[in-house]
Write a protein that holds these residues in place. Sequence first.
Motif, PDB file in Angstrom:
ATOM      1  N   ALA A 178       0.816  -1.219   0.000  1.00  0.00           N
ATOM      2  CA  ALA A 178       0.000   0.000   0.000  1.00  0.00           C
ATOM      3  C   ALA A 178       0.845   1.262   0.000  1.00  0.00           C
ATOM      4  O   ALA A 178       0.307   2.380   0.045  1.00  0.00           O
ATOM      5  CB  ALA A 178      -0.928  -0.003   1.211  1.00  0.00           C
ATOM      6  N   GLY A 179       2.181   1.112  -0.030  1.00  0.00           N
ATOM      7  CA  GLY A 179       3.065   2.268  -0.091  1.00  0.00           C
ATOM      8  C   GLY A 179       3.415   2.858   1.255  1.00  0.00           C
ATOM      9  O   GLY A 179       4.058   3.911   1.325  1.00  0.00           O
ATOM     10  N   ASP A 180       3.019   2.194   2.348  1.00  0.00           N
ATOM     11  CA  ASP A 180       3.360   2.671   3.690  1.00  0.00           C
ATOM     12  C   ASP A 180       4.723   2.088   4.086  1.00  0.00           C
ATOM     13  O   ASP A 180       4.825   1.203   4.945  1.00  0.00           O
ATOM     14  CB  ASP A 180       2.283   2.248   4.703  1.00  0.00           C
ATOM     15  CG  ASP A 180       0.927   2.841   4.391  1.00  0.00           C
ATOM     16  OD1 ASP A 180       0.890   3.964   3.841  1.00  0.00           O
ATOM     17  OD2 ASP A 180      -0.087   2.184   4.681  1.00  0.00           O
ATOM     18  N   TYR A 181       5.776   2.605   3.454  1.00  0.00           N
ATOM     19  CA  TYR A 181       7.092   1.975   3.588  1.00  0.00           C
ATOM     20  C   TYR A 181       7.690   2.135   4.985  1.00  0.00           C
ATOM     21  O   TYR A 181       8.331   1.218   5.503  1.00  0.00           O
ATOM     22  CB  TYR A 181       8.047   2.548   2.527  1.00  0.00           C
ATOM     23  CG  TYR A 181       7.520   2.393   1.124  1.00  0.00           C
ATOM     24  CD1 TYR A 181       7.018   1.164   0.675  1.00  0.00           C
ATOM     25  CD2 TYR A 181       7.514   3.466   0.235  1.00  0.00           C
ATOM     26  CE1 TYR A 181       6.536   1.019  -0.610  1.00  0.00           C
ATOM     27  CE2 TYR A 181       7.037   3.332  -1.055  1.00  0.00           C
ATOM     28  CZ  TYR A 181       6.542   2.114  -1.471  1.00  0.00           C
ATOM     29  OH  TYR A 181       6.048   1.973  -2.738  1.00  0.00           O
ATOM     30  N   ALA A 182       7.483   3.297   5.607  1.00  0.00           N
ATOM     31  CA  ALA A 182       8.020   3.504   6.958  1.00  0.00           C
ATOM     32  C   ALA A 182       7.358   2.529   7.942  1.00  0.00           C
ATOM     33  O   ALA A 182       8.029   1.906   8.775  1.00  0.00           O
ATOM     34  CB  ALA A 182       7.802   4.946   7.399  1.00  0.00           C
ATOM     35  N   ASP A 183       6.016   2.405   7.828  1.00  0.00           N
ATOM     36  CA  ASP A 183       5.320   1.446   8.692  1.00  0.00           C
ATOM     37  C   ASP A 183       5.780   0.025   8.414  1.00  0.00           C
ATOM     38  O   ASP A 183       5.942  -0.785   9.341  1.00  0.00           O
ATOM     39  CB  ASP A 183       3.805   1.541   8.480  1.00  0.00           C
ATOM     40  CG  ASP A 183       3.206   2.780   9.125  1.00  0.00           C
ATOM     41  OD1 ASP A 183       3.921   3.434   9.910  1.00  0.00           O
ATOM     42  OD2 ASP A 183       2.036   3.089   8.842  1.00  0.00           O
ATOM     43  N   SER A 184       5.991  -0.273   7.135  1.00  0.00           N
ATOM     44  CA  SER A 184       6.401  -1.635   6.795  1.00  0.00           C
ATOM     45  C   SER A 184       7.768  -1.959   7.393  1.00  0.00           C
ATOM     46  O   SER A 184       8.001  -3.083   7.847  1.00  0.00           O
ATOM     47  CB  SER A 184       6.422  -1.836   5.276  1.00  0.00           C
ATOM     48  OG  SER A 184       7.594  -1.304   4.678  1.00  0.00           O
ATOM     49  N   LEU A 185       8.684  -0.964   7.420  1.00  0.00           N
ATOM     50  CA  LEU A 185       9.999  -1.204   7.991  1.00  0.00           C
ATOM     51  C   LEU A 185       9.893  -1.447   9.494  1.00  0.00           C
ATOM     52  O   LEU A 185      10.558  -2.336  10.041  1.00  0.00           O
ATOM     53  CB  LEU A 185      10.917  -0.003   7.713  1.00  0.00           C
ATOM     54  CG  LEU A 185      12.362  -0.136   8.203  1.00  0.00           C
ATOM     55  CD1 LEU A 185      13.038  -1.384   7.630  1.00  0.00           C
ATOM     56  CD2 LEU A 185      13.169   1.131   7.842  1.00  0.00           C
ATOM     57  N   MET A 186       9.046  -0.678  10.155  1.00  0.00           N
ATOM     58  CA  MET A 186       8.830  -0.884  11.583  1.00  0.00           C
ATOM     59  C   MET A 186       8.254  -2.284  11.839  1.00  0.00           C
ATOM     60  O   MET A 186       8.679  -3.010  12.741  1.00  0.00           O
ATOM     61  CB  MET A 186       7.869   0.174  12.121  1.00  0.00           C
ATOM     62  CG  MET A 186       7.501  -0.002  13.593  1.00  0.00           C
ATOM     63  SD  MET A 186       6.095   1.038  14.070  1.00  0.00           S
ATOM     64  CE  MET A 186       4.767   0.251  13.135  1.00  0.00           C
ATOM     65  N   LEU A 187       7.289  -2.689  11.010  1.00  0.00           N
ATOM     66  CA  LEU A 187       6.660  -4.008  11.167  1.00  0.00           C
ATOM     67  C   LEU A 187       7.651  -5.135  10.894  1.00  0.00           C
ATOM     68  O   LEU A 187       7.628  -6.175  11.557  1.00  0.00           O
ATOM     69  CB  LEU A 187       5.455  -4.127  10.221  1.00  0.00           C
ATOM     70  CG  LEU A 187       4.253  -3.238  10.572  1.00  0.00           C
ATOM     71  CD1 LEU A 187       3.272  -3.171   9.412  1.00  0.00           C
ATOM     72  CD2 LEU A 187       3.551  -3.781  11.830  1.00  0.00           C
ATOM     73  N   ALA A 188       8.542  -4.914   9.926  1.00  0.00           N
ATOM     74  CA  ALA A 188       9.554  -5.933   9.624  1.00  0.00           C
ATOM     75  C   ALA A 188      10.487  -6.113  10.815  1.00  0.00           C
ATOM     76  O   ALA A 188      10.865  -7.245  11.171  1.00  0.00           O
ATOM     77  CB  ALA A 188      10.338  -5.541   8.377  1.00  0.00           C
ATOM     78  N   ARG A 189      10.865  -5.007  11.440  1.00  0.00           N
ATOM     79  CA  ARG A 189      11.756  -5.106  12.596  1.00  0.00           C
ATOM     80  C   ARG A 189      11.062  -5.741  13.792  1.00  0.00           C
ATOM     81  O   ARG A 189      11.681  -6.489  14.559  1.00  0.00           O
ATOM     82  CB  ARG A 189      12.293  -3.714  12.924  1.00  0.00           C
ATOM     83  CG  ARG A 189      13.336  -3.247  11.901  1.00  0.00           C
ATOM     84  CD  ARG A 189      13.733  -1.808  12.048  1.00  0.00           C
ATOM     85  NE  ARG A 189      14.849  -1.491  11.127  1.00  0.00           N
ATOM     86  CZ  ARG A 189      15.181  -0.259  10.765  1.00  0.00           C
ATOM     87  NH1 ARG A 189      14.498   0.781  11.240  1.00  0.00           N
ATOM     88  NH2 ARG A 189      16.195  -0.070   9.941  1.00  0.00           N
TER      89      ARG A 189
END
Length: 821
Positions: free
Chosen positions: A620-631
């Motif tokens: 969905a293009g929420d890259y900052a959130d995705s990075l937080m979720l990956a961590r």
Amino acid sequence: MDQTSQTYRIGDFVLVLPQLQLWLGEAPVKLGGRALNLLAALAEARGDLVPRDALLARVWPNQAIDESAIRVHLSAARKALSQGGSQDNIIVNEAGRGYRLLLPVTLVGEQKAPAALPPEAPRCAVPGRLSSIVGRDDTIATIAERLVEQRFITLTGPGGIGKTTVAIAVARQLFAQRGLNAHFVDLAPISDPELVSGTVAAVLGLPAGGRNLTSQIAAHLLEKPALLILDNCEQVVDAAALLAEALFEEAPTLMLLATSREPLRAQGEWVHRLPALRVPAEDEAFDLTQLDDFPAVALFAQRALAAHAGFALTADNAPAVIGICRTLDGIPLAIEFAAARSDHMAPDAILAGLEDRFALLSRGRRTALPRHRTLKGALDWSYALLEPTDQTILRRLGVFKSTFDLEAATAVTRDLQLPPHRLTDVLADLVAKSLINQTTDPVGFYRLLDTTRHYGIEQLNLAGEGSTTRGFHAEYLLKHLDDSARGWEGNALRPWLETYSRAIEDVRAALIWARGDATKLTLAIEIQIKSAVLWFHLSLARDYLRHTEVALASIAGADIPADLRAELFLGYGHALWHVEGPVPAMGDAFAQALSLAEACGSEGLMLRARWGIWAHAILAGDYADSLMLARLFTQSLGDSDDLGNRQTALHMEALSLHFSGDHGQALERLLAVLAGDAAPERASHANHALVDGKIAALSLLARLKWQHGEITEALALAREIAVDIDLVDHALSTCYGLAIGCIPVAMAAGETVLAQAWIARLRGVTNRFDLDHWGRFALGYDAAFKGAGTLPAGASPMQTEMFRVAADPMSDVIWHRVKPL
């Protein structure tokens, strides 16, 4: 007419002509005049065939009488002769030809019949053909050649495969080539093994009774080179085998050609199993001009034209015709029945009607044998010859829509409590009788022809065993899907997936059956959950989405455990990704799955739900959130040494870093992924996204090389991905590799021809598997390539950015900025 009185002895009876008096011992036998006249004609023929028209002309001269009149009066004659202990079928009908009396007949007062004089010229006494033979030329030539050398061949195969047709054609070819006598004996009307030798003798013009009849037949056949066809041996197989074996030994110049649904198992016998007519394979490319090369299609077209003068094979109806031939397993008789419907039905309607094929395919030739007048009749004939236990096993096996092995067959017959070896023997016997096939790939498996399977299901329901057997079937599938959870963790081995993916149609059938019974709701949900990996392995995301939507609706208000509910939402979220993309429902599905997983305390389910929430964010293009979720995903692993989960965590971080514009750290994580994938246990693995792990990793590596300015290396990787796509042959992996890696790199490199080819391939795959989300990549890249400037409806934020960069390499998006590594 010569009025001199003649007396014939017919078995234990005496017939006096022309007075038409029939006696059994000292007692007269009551029989009507027309029946006596018919019996007299058959007696005078002394076992030879009497044509139907000759009987009509004798008893009803100059009258328009239907053949049914003959049947009525001959039935009375059979009943009268049965008083002497004769079988009901002592007068047999050879369909379309005439009638024959099988009791021994002698003229009272005559000397022993002289040996029949050999004909002046070779005689080909086999039935004629009313239509041409399609697709059997090579088979006929091969059998004719081998018969000269091997002398005794049995043609086997299921009913309707064309055994009799091929046997007759072989006889005609050998008659033309070698000038030998060809004799045809139809054993289909015979059910009493004692009558086999007499039937053969009668066809050869010999007395049908007496001692040493086999030796008399052999001696007759030695007088001149001969071919003897024993047709339809299956219902008297033991007697036919004994006779054939004796003739093979006593008449060394004789050639024997038998037809049977099972081998005779006689000394000297060579078995030739007739194959089905060839049909285009599902993945086989062809054009309209090549369809004549497929005999099944050519046969349908020929017979359809005979039924309807306006029929023509066209590009529009060819797919339906191919579907008909494929559904009917290339069986000529079944294809002919289907083509006969072309007088009032189009091919697509015929194909749709095959779901009730026994009602649809019921228009055979009126002159054909009863078992060949309908498709069901052909199978009734074979089924009736089985022992009751064998019938039960065959109909139970009808629940399998794909291949099955001994263990599977045991599962659906477990209530029969058969000894361990008994089922093995029955399966071997059913293979021999051409009722099931034994596969070579994989070895040790069996399958039913589709038509036989439909027949088995019909018999299963008639026997009242449908629900019980389907329950056994569903429980067997569930047992073997128990370890499917490994697939969600990126640990499913491809051999496991390939083995159980063959059963997807069985899974579909079991799922639909269980869902139709309110008491089986939990069973249906468990099958749905444990089969999920298979649906995605086969790229059937759209199908799985439909089934999951039905399942979720069915559990509303039902008492279903939290872990099963969580599994359903996880599968639902995955299906939404591939079909619709990062829509809100995808995020909601994974969020509900996480809540349910936390409630039941399942670490494995929680990890899968967290992966899904991350996937929705990045798409969905929420890259900052995705990075937080990956961590957070990485942190949740703690000290876990599960390689699959650690690889997934690294790949999640690498993708989020890349789309956040931090290509240096992304490459660092990705290189760790590639190093971990080199471990032996990661060979040919699928990742958490259920796409090929290597293709996913190389796609990201190609993007990183591109963003670093190493476009030549990036393009080389894109070409390597395309090669792997061909090797893996998995639609979801193809979509991922082309959309994420190959196409954007090729467009950036200015490789327009290559990019167009890859766009066309992506479009073809997404259309075939109905994957809208991946299809939008094909539409968006194509629009960018053509400079159309319009985005496909429903494009996600990530897709929109990719299309902008494809259209204009100078577009400024967060991930399209080169940073030194």
